[in-house]
Design an enzyme around this catalytic site. Structure first.
Site, mmCIF file in Angstrom:
data_model
loop_
_atom_site.group_PDB
_atom_site.id
_atom_site.type_symbol
_atom_site.label_atom_id
_atom_site.label_comp_id
_atom_site.label_asym_id
_atom_site.label_seq_id
_atom_site.Cartn_x
_atom_site.Cartn_y
_atom_site.Cartn_z
ATOM 1 N N GLU A 128 -2.554 0.482 13.312
ATOM 2 C CA GLU A 128 -2.855 0.806 11.901
ATOM 3 C C GLU A 128 -1.729 1.028 11.077
ATOM 4 O OE1 GLU A 128 -5.016 4.656 11.500
ATOM 5 O OE2 GLU A 128 -5.396 4.458 9.631
ATOM 6 N N SER A 135 -12.773 5.957 6.075
ATOM 7 C CA SER A 135 -12.873 4.811 5.126
ATOM 8 C C SER A 135 -13.696 3.558 5.405
ATOM 9 C CB SER A 135 -11.338 3.996 5.077
ATOM 10 O OG SER A 135 -10.469 4.844 5.280
ATOM 11 N N GLU A 159 5.375 12.948 7.161
ATOM 12 C CA GLU A 159 6.276 14.042 7.954
ATOM 13 C C GLU A 159 6.057 13.737 9.667
ATOM 14 O OE1 GLU A 159 4.246 14.524 5.616
ATOM 15 O OE2 GLU A 159 5.585 15.427 4.198
ATOM 16 N N GLN A 212 -13.101 3.716 11.265
ATOM 17 C CA GLN A 212 -12.465 4.461 12.253
ATOM 18 C C GLN A 212 -12.865 5.773 12.173
ATOM 19 O OE1 GLN A 212 -8.340 4.678 11.157
ATOM 20 N NE2 GLN A 212 -7.746 5.461 13.140
HETATM 21 C C1 LIG Z 1 -6.532 6.770 2.105
HETATM 22 C C2 LIG Z 1 -6.778 7.475 3.410
HETATM 23 C C3 LIG Z 1 -7.659 6.879 4.307
HETATM 24 C C4 LIG Z 1 -7.938 7.320 5.589
HETATM 25 N N1 LIG Z 1 -8.804 6.778 6.549
HETATM 26 C C5 LIG Z 1 -9.157 7.275 7.592
HETATM 27 C C6 LIG Z 1 -10.009 6.635 8.526
HETATM 28 O O1 LIG Z 1 -10.516 5.605 8.087
HETATM 29 N N2 LIG Z 1 -10.396 7.144 9.599
HETATM 30 C C7 LIG Z 1 -9.941 8.132 10.115
HETATM 31 O O2 LIG Z 1 -10.235 8.623 11.000
HETATM 32 N N3 LIG Z 1 -8.938 8.784 9.007
HETATM 33 C C8 LIG Z 1 -8.701 8.443 7.852
HETATM 34 N N4 LIG Z 1 -8.047 9.153 7.204
HETATM 35 C C9 LIG Z 1 -7.423 10.486 7.642
HETATM 36 C C10 LIG Z 1 -5.950 10.558 7.927
HETATM 37 O O3 LIG Z 1 -5.462 9.936 9.032
HETATM 38 C C11 LIG Z 1 -5.374 12.104 8.057
HETATM 39 O O4 LIG Z 1 -5.611 12.435 6.619
HETATM 40 C C12 LIG Z 1 -4.102 12.197 8.540
HETATM 41 O O5 LIG Z 1 -3.794 12.063 9.628
HETATM 42 C C13 LIG Z 1 -3.485 13.861 8.253
HETATM 43 O O6 LIG Z 1 -4.465 14.461 8.664
HETATM 44 P P1 LIG Z 1 -5.000 15.862 7.785
HETATM 45 O O7 LIG Z 1 -5.578 15.317 6.482
HETATM 46 O O8 LIG Z 1 -5.867 16.668 8.586
HETATM 47 O O9 LIG Z 1 -3.792 16.651 7.390
HETATM 48 P P2 LIG Z 1 -2.988 17.769 8.531
HETATM 49 O O10 LIG Z 1 -2.767 17.028 9.928
HETATM 50 O O11 LIG Z 1 -3.670 19.078 8.211
HETATM 51 O O12 LIG Z 1 -1.492 17.870 7.682
HETATM 52 C C14 LIG Z 1 -1.415 18.739 6.450
HETATM 53 C C15 LIG Z 1 0.153 18.675 6.395
HETATM 54 O O13 LIG Z 1 0.946 19.190 7.438
HETATM 55 C C16 LIG Z 1 1.952 18.253 7.760
HETATM 56 N N5 LIG Z 1 2.124 18.189 8.950
HETATM 57 C C17 LIG Z 1 0.980 18.230 10.147
HETATM 58 N N6 LIG Z 1 1.646 18.310 11.237
HETATM 59 C C18 LIG Z 1 2.978 18.142 11.138
HETATM 60 C C19 LIG Z 1 4.205 18.226 12.045
HETATM 61 N N7 LIG Z 1 4.009 18.288 13.454
HETATM 62 N N8 LIG Z 1 5.338 18.287 11.608
HETATM 63 C C20 LIG Z 1 5.565 18.183 10.227
HETATM 64 N N9 LIG Z 1 4.483 18.149 9.288
HETATM 65 C C21 LIG Z 1 3.228 17.930 9.980
HETATM 66 C C22 LIG Z 1 1.353 16.655 7.374
HETATM 67 O O14 LIG Z 1 2.346 15.943 7.284
HETATM 68 C C23 LIG Z 1 0.587 17.225 6.026
HETATM 69 O O15 LIG Z 1 1.877 17.271 4.946
HETATM 70 C C24 LIG Z 1 -7.549 8.727 5.932
HETATM 71 C C25 LIG Z 1 -6.546 9.289 5.008
HETATM 72 C C26 LIG Z 1 -6.252 8.642 3.912
HETATM 73 C C27 LIG Z 1 -5.506 9.442 2.888
#
Ligand SMILES: Cc1cc2nc3c(=O)[nH]c(=O)nc-3n(C[C@H](O)[C@H](O)[C@H](O)COP(=O)(O)OP(=O)(O)OC[C@H]3O[C@@H](n4cnc5c(N)ncnc54)[C@H](O)[C@@H]3O)c2cc1C
Length: 377
Positions: free
Chosen positions: A226, A143, A346, A108
């Site tokens: 998902e 992933s 969150e 994905q």
């Molecule tokens: C094990 C694992 C597998 C994954 N696999 C995939 C995959 O296969 N494909 C893929 O595309 N992605 C994948 N991801 C990525 C995952 O979807 C993102 O890490 C996730 O959506 C969060 O985005 P970010 O890491 O950019 O954090 P950010 O969006 O930058 O968030 C940082 C912090 O801010 C908080 N935050 C953000 N917006 C808000 C809001 N509006 N209100 C309150 N708090 C908020 C979040 O909760 C977090 O604590 C994976 C992640 C993990 C951990």
């Protein structure tokens, strides 16, 4: 309305069980061809257009003889329901069967360095060139990209439209020139996710899924599947934790015992909630339990299990080089995976608050703004 009866399904199951159980792709291919892969999908797409409830008959029969079952979550759980809903007939015919048999693994390609929770803000660009689209950009946390043959890719195709309206959804061959997969190595040496760099990647136009610039619809479908998948619960970690407590002679420790009972209770709750969601889905009924709710609960449970595993085994267990030590390390390191992957806790709580508590929507300062004008880092 399908006229398929329980007897018809039973006859097909009997034919399926004549297949060679030791030939995994062969058995799953036969299941697909008999319409028993996703029984509610249309005929010719691995289904019979029948009531979802019949799927349980297939599942029980297959489990009873220890026959192969489909795996590879992203293909089976997220790509298939999206392709069957918005894909063309050619797309269904090309991708669903090898996806079900596991011969083609999927990943994905949504998250980017600057677009995670707000994935609709993504920057990866696709520009039309004749019969192809040319893609440039970067994805991250992908992933299984290092194992995948195909990827579900969301790209920006109209930067002048508001962010949700200028996205298109493609099926991308991961072996195309210009796709570079760089594994991200975790602290315990394992590699589950990757950075994916896309440089001048050419995708045939017929691999666009749904409408041009209308990719947010299929993307949401993938994300909903998902969250439901992650929240469904899996094997029993509580029983493995009990084994661990026995191994480290901690089963008499009153605090550890409380923790183990707590882990068992959480696991039962997740399992029962998952069962209710699946039962509702099988009968095409309304989902009585919001999948976001089970995901938040499962995320919290996984984090607690990781802490409990560490408390039971202590430093010696966490540092151990043997399989037990590696399991404890994985539980510890991966304890926040569910809290982040598939939409953070969150963000899920925001969704629940809006859907169920009638709380006002979050501020949306870039609403209606062309994506090009949205401030980004
Ligand atoms: C094990 C694992 C597998 C994954 N696999 C995939 C995959 O296969 N494909 C893929 O595309 N992605 C994948 N991801 C990525 C995952 O979807 C993102 O890490 C996730 O959506 C969060 O985005 P970010 O890491 O950019 O954090 P950010 O969006 O930058 O968030 C940082 C912090 O801010 C908080 N935050 C953000 N917006 C808000 C809001 N509006 N209100 C309150 N708090 C908020 C979040 O909760 C977090 O604590 C994976 C992640 C993990 C951990």
């Amino acid at each position: 309305m399908s006229t398929i009866s329980e007897v018809d399904v039973g006859t097909r199951i009997d034919r399926l069980l004549e297949s060679d159980l030791s030939d995994r792709p062969g058995f799953l291919g036969a299941q697909y061809d008999l319409g028993l892969a996703w029984i509610h999908f249309p005929e010719g797409s691995g289904g019979l257009g029948a009531d979802r409830g019949f799927q349980k008959l297939v599942h029980d029969a297959v489990v009873a003889v220890d026959a192969p079952q489909p795996k590879y979550e992203i293909g089976y759980g997220m790509a298939a329901p999206t392709i069957v809903t918005v894909g063309t007939d050619d797309q269904k015919e090309r991708w669903l069967r090898p996806l079900f048999t596991g011969e083609e693994v999927w990943c994905q390609l949504f998250s980017e360095p600057g677009a995670g929770s707000d994935v609709a803000g993504l920057s990866c660009r696709a520009v039309r060139d004749g019969d192809e689209w040319v893609v440039n950009g970067q994805k991250v946390w992908t992933s299984n990209a290092h194992l995948a043959r195909w990827g579900l890719l969301v790209t920006r195709t109209d930067p002048d439209a508001p962010k949700h309206q200028g996205i298109s959804f493609f099926l991308m061959d991961m072996s195309t020139p210009g796709v570079e997969v760089r594994p991200l190595v975790q602290a315990n040496g394992s590699t589950h996710f990757n950075e994916v760099f896309l440089t001048g990647v050419r995708i045939p136009a017929e691999q666009l899924v749904g409408d041009l610039h209308g990719g947010w619809g299929p993307a949401r479908m993938v994300l909903a599947n998902e969250a439901a998948f992650i929240g469904r619960g899996g094997g029993s970690t509580a029983h493995r934790l009990v084994e661990l407590a026995r191994m480290f002679r901690r089963q008499d420790d009153p605090v550890i015992r409380q923790g183990l009972a707590d882990a068992f209770i959480r696991e039962q709750i997740i399992r029962l909630l998952g069962r209710r969601i699946r039962a509702a889905l099988r009968h095409d009924g309304p989902t009585v339990v919001d999948p976001a709710l089970t995901k938040v609960f499962a995320a919290d449970s996984k984090a607690r299990n990781g802490q409990l595993a560490t408390a039971i085994s202590g430093a010696a267990g966490v540092a151990g080089p043997d399989p037990v030590g590696r399991w404890v390390q994985a539980e510890l390191i991966n304890r926040f995976t569910i809290s982040i992957g598939g939409g953070t806790t969150e963000v899920q709580k925001n969704n629940l608050a809006e859907r169920w508590l009638g709380l006002p929507r979050e501020p949306w300062p870039d609403k209606g703004l062309p994506w090009r004008d949205v401030p980004r880092s």
